[in-house]
Design a protein around this motif. Sequence first.
Motif, short mmCIF file in Angstrom:
data_model
loop_
_atom_site.label_atom_id
_atom_site.label_comp_id
_atom_site.label_asym_id
_atom_site.label_seq_id
_atom_site.Cartn_x
_atom_site.Cartn_y
_atom_site.Cartn_z
N GLN A 147 -11.14 -3.62 11.43
CA GLN A 147 -10.65 -2.18 11.51
C GLN A 147 -11.40 -0.99 12.25
N THR A 148 -12.74 -1.24 11.82
CA THR A 148 -13.65 0.09 12.69
C THR A 148 -14.00 -0.42 13.81
N GLY A 149 -13.65 -1.08 14.52
CA GLY A 149 -14.06 -1.65 15.92
C GLY A 149 -16.02 -2.34 16.30
N ALA A 150 -16.02 -2.47 14.45
CA ALA A 150 -17.90 -2.75 15.07
C ALA A 150 -18.43 -3.59 16.32
N SER A 151 -19.04 -3.01 16.39
CA SER A 151 -19.80 -4.25 18.10
C SER A 151 -20.85 -4.99 17.43
N VAL A 152 -20.56 -5.83 17.25
CA VAL A 152 -20.51 -7.02 16.51
C VAL A 152 -19.91 -8.79 17.18
N ALA A 153 -20.76 -9.32 17.28
CA ALA A 153 -20.40 -10.97 18.04
C ALA A 153 -21.16 -12.10 17.19
N VAL A 154 -20.59 -13.15 17.69
CA VAL A 154 -20.19 -14.21 17.05
C VAL A 154 -20.70 -14.96 18.52
N LEU A 155 -21.82 -15.84 18.28
CA LEU A 155 -21.84 -16.68 19.50
C LEU A 155 -21.56 -17.70 19.60
N GLY A 156 -21.02 -18.93 20.89
CA GLY A 156 -20.63 -20.00 20.67
C GLY A 156 -22.29 -20.88 20.73
N ALA A 157 -21.97 -22.14 20.77
CA ALA A 157 -23.07 -22.99 20.77
C ALA A 157 -23.68 -22.97 21.82
N ASN A 158 -23.12 -22.71 22.40
CA ASN A 158 -24.03 -23.06 24.08
C ASN A 158 -23.89 -21.70 24.59
N VAL A 159 -23.57 -20.48 24.40
CA VAL A 159 -24.25 -19.38 23.98
C VAL A 159 -25.42 -19.03 23.83
N LYS A 160 -25.17 -19.47 22.83
CA LYS A 160 -26.50 -18.93 21.06
C LYS A 160 -27.43 -19.49 22.36
N ARG A 161 -28.01 -21.23 22.62
CA ARG A 161 -28.49 -21.66 23.56
C ARG A 161 -29.05 -21.10 25.32
N GLU A 162 -28.05 -20.84 25.51
CA GLU A 162 -28.72 -20.26 27.14
C GLU A 162 -29.43 -19.17 27.11
N LEU A 163 -29.27 -17.87 26.08
CA LEU A 163 -30.03 -17.09 25.86
C LEU A 163 -30.65 -16.96 25.03
N PHE A 164 -30.99 -17.44 23.49
CA PHE A 164 -32.06 -17.59 22.87
C PHE A 164 -33.04 -19.58 22.72
N GLY A 165 -32.36 -19.97 23.46
CA GLY A 165 -32.67 -21.39 23.21
C GLY A 165 -33.22 -21.70 22.11
N GLY A 166 -34.39 -21.94 21.42
CA GLY A 166 -34.41 -22.48 20.01
C GLY A 166 -34.96 -21.10 19.25
N ARG A 167 -34.71 -20.05 19.72
CA ARG A 167 -35.23 -19.20 19.73
C ARG A 167 -34.20 -18.21 18.23
N PRO A 168 -34.28 -17.20 16.87
CA PRO A 168 -33.36 -16.66 16.24
C PRO A 168 -32.26 -16.16 16.97
N ALA A 169 -31.08 -15.64 16.42
CA ALA A 169 -30.16 -15.27 17.40
C ALA A 169 -29.85 -14.09 16.39
N LEU A 170 -29.60 -14.03 15.54
CA LEU A 170 -29.40 -12.83 14.26
C LEU A 170 -30.03 -12.32 14.16
N GLY A 171 -29.47 -10.82 14.58
CA GLY A 171 -30.03 -9.78 14.14
C GLY A 171 -30.40 -9.03 15.78
N GLU A 172 -30.17 -9.67 16.62
CA GLU A 172 -30.70 -9.69 18.27
C GLU A 172 -29.48 -8.55 18.76
N ARG A 173 -30.21 -7.78 19.80
CA ARG A 173 -28.95 -6.98 20.86
C ARG A 173 -28.94 -7.43 21.80
N ILE A 174 -27.16 -7.80 22.38
CA ILE A 174 -26.76 -7.92 23.18
C ILE A 174 -26.13 -7.77 23.77
N LYS A 175 -26.15 -7.38 25.53
CA LYS A 175 -24.74 -6.76 26.04
C LYS A 175 -23.95 -7.33 27.19
N ILE A 176 -22.82 -7.00 26.22
CA ILE A 176 -22.06 -7.65 27.43
C ILE A 176 -20.76 -6.81 28.46
#
Lengths: 409, 256
Positions: A147-176
């Motif tokens: 409803q609010t058009g929040a800037s939040v994202a849920v990553l696919g498993a491979n996207v997460k791996r490519e960007l973060f490797g084994g490190r935690p992604a939750l709460g991080e800021r990414i740019k799209i």
Amino acid sequence: MFFFRIMIMSFRSLWVHPLRSVLATLGVIIGVAAVVAAMAILEGMSARFATGFESMGSNKLYIMPAVQRRGHRTVGVFDSLKLADADAILKECNAIRTAIPQVMNAGLVKYFSKNTNASILGSTEQYCKVNSHEVAEGEFINRSDVQTGASVAVLGANVKRELFGGRPALGERIKITGAMGARGFTVIGVMEAKGNVAFTDVDKQIIVPVTTAMDKLYGLKAVSAIVAEAVSPDDAKIDEAKAQIKKLLRARHKIRAGKPDDFQVQAQKEFVKQFAMFQNIFGVVLWSIAGISLVVGGIGIMNIMLVAVTERTREIGVRMAMGAQRIDVMQQFLIEASVVSFLGGALGVLMGWGMAGMIENLTRLFETITTAWAVAMALGMATFTGIISGLYPAWKASRLDPVEALRYE
Amino acid sequence: MAALIHLENLTKHYQMGETMVRALDGVELQIQPGEFVAITGASGSGKSTMMHLLGCLDRPTTGAYWLDGELVSAMTDRQLAVIRNRKIGFVFQTFNLIQRTSALDNVSIPLFYARVTRVAELARRALDRVGLGPRASHAPSELSGGECQRVAIARAIVNEPKIILADEPTGNLDTRTGKQIMDIFHELHQSGVTIIVVTHEMSVALQAERIIRMRDGKIVEDRPVDRAEKTRGEEATEPATPDREPSPPMARRAKV
Ligand SMILES: Nc1ncnc2c1ncn2[C@@H]1O[C@H](COP(=O)(O)OP(=O)(O)OP(=O)(O)O)[C@@H](O)[C@H]1O
Ligand SMILES: [Mg+2]
């Protein structure tokens, strides 16, 4: 042992005329190659569709903008489907229980120095339920995000791996980066790995609220599809749902009677049916090609075997004088015919396999799958053809009169 | 029946359109085990036909043929094939080796149809017997005519048959090579094999113990060869003139 010696014998006599043997088996080679390639393609496509469809309930309906034509040319699609249409469908069509607006686009994703390309799916909180795809960690986007058009994202498993490797992604800021430029998003969840679903790699996806995707990333006024679920997968209910949607959208889009729809509604079931029909037609074509080329191949083999029997009349006479039974002579030529055919089949398998690989590389739509079963069947068919077409020449050889055969010049 | 071969009123007729060819016309013959027999006669007299019947490659039109006590004239194709495999070895004028396969493979053929094991060993032994052990892996195209015929003899003896049937075995060979071949037949004869050679070379026929002359499908003469005649036969270097009626002088003299 006896059989083995006959095999060796037939290899020898084939090797005497290698080119002739290859030409004679051309029909078998081509037939088998066609079958192997086509089966690999069919198998690959089936696998793709199967993984897609079994995980998507068959009460689904896809509402998409209609293709826009000028004369016979396709010039694009209508910008006809609005976010509000999805709400209206859910509210007004009693045969529908869910309706999710979606936009799908490509986007460049960045996390500090890491970049990757992903498909950006704008969806709603209903996505998980409809697609039976759950978050592995964190949480999914919720109603208020949409409803609010929040800037939040849920990553696919491979996207997460490519960007973060084994490190935690939750709460991080990414740019799209979308059509409207780069925007920051907070990662709130990571999806479980799922692989390909109907030609889309969902693990390479980033899911964001549909409103955010439309307004902040791509500047869209229309959605690319509305995925709806009928209340039941019954054919009657599906048809009813389609009718309700059509009536509602025509009214909402103010289309006058007699004018074509600016949208199309397709039931998942119809896709499956269409695919099954395609598969059947393809199968019929495939088996016809196989049948025809094996008949042609069989004629080639019968021909070369008849020539061989004539050429080797004297040899047959000698063998009979040395104590060969008629059945021995018959067996020798039958084995020879099936050996040629089998070798032709083996060449055909290699060719078909290569062809499938080439098609895979050219189209990049799906993987081709050459199963052991398909290879075994193709070889079996080739050998069977050899035996059938060797039957008459072998019989002819075995019926020769030893004295006549020995006298043959 | 003590005789190895016993023919009773054997006939072989070929129907050629209107006319009937009597290739064999009432042949009576007995051959004892261990004999060395030459069959001679003019071209068309029925020698090869006789050979084919003796070799169980063909069946008589009428009459009876006992081979080693068995009535082969009444046997099925299948039984005849077994007889040919076990009891008979053929040697042909044109060698009839299978091209493009080695001497050893050629010699192996009868063993192969006898379903014996140890094929290579037995075949090699047969080649050794004709002095061609070192050529075992050669193809017929790499061998001389005489060597080819020796391979053919090895093939004929590899199953240790009772009878060797040779139709003009020296017909395609020069005199000296022909003599080598006849020497091998002599050796085989010494070891107890019955040998029947068809020839129209008198010098070859005289090396046998017994000469059978045919004319128009009938046996017209059947006599032993005496020692003096034999010696002359061995000395003869020129092939004898084709046998015609009246008989050549040498044969007539021998009758006296
Ligand atoms: N298959 C056949 N059909 C018709 N006639 C045949 C056949 N085989 C042989 N004959 C005839 O039978 C007769 C005997 O032939 P055969 O081959 O036995 O003679 P031969 O003594 O071996 O002669 P040659 O010394 O020339 O080899 C000949 O008149 C021949 O034409
Ligand atoms: Mg002849």
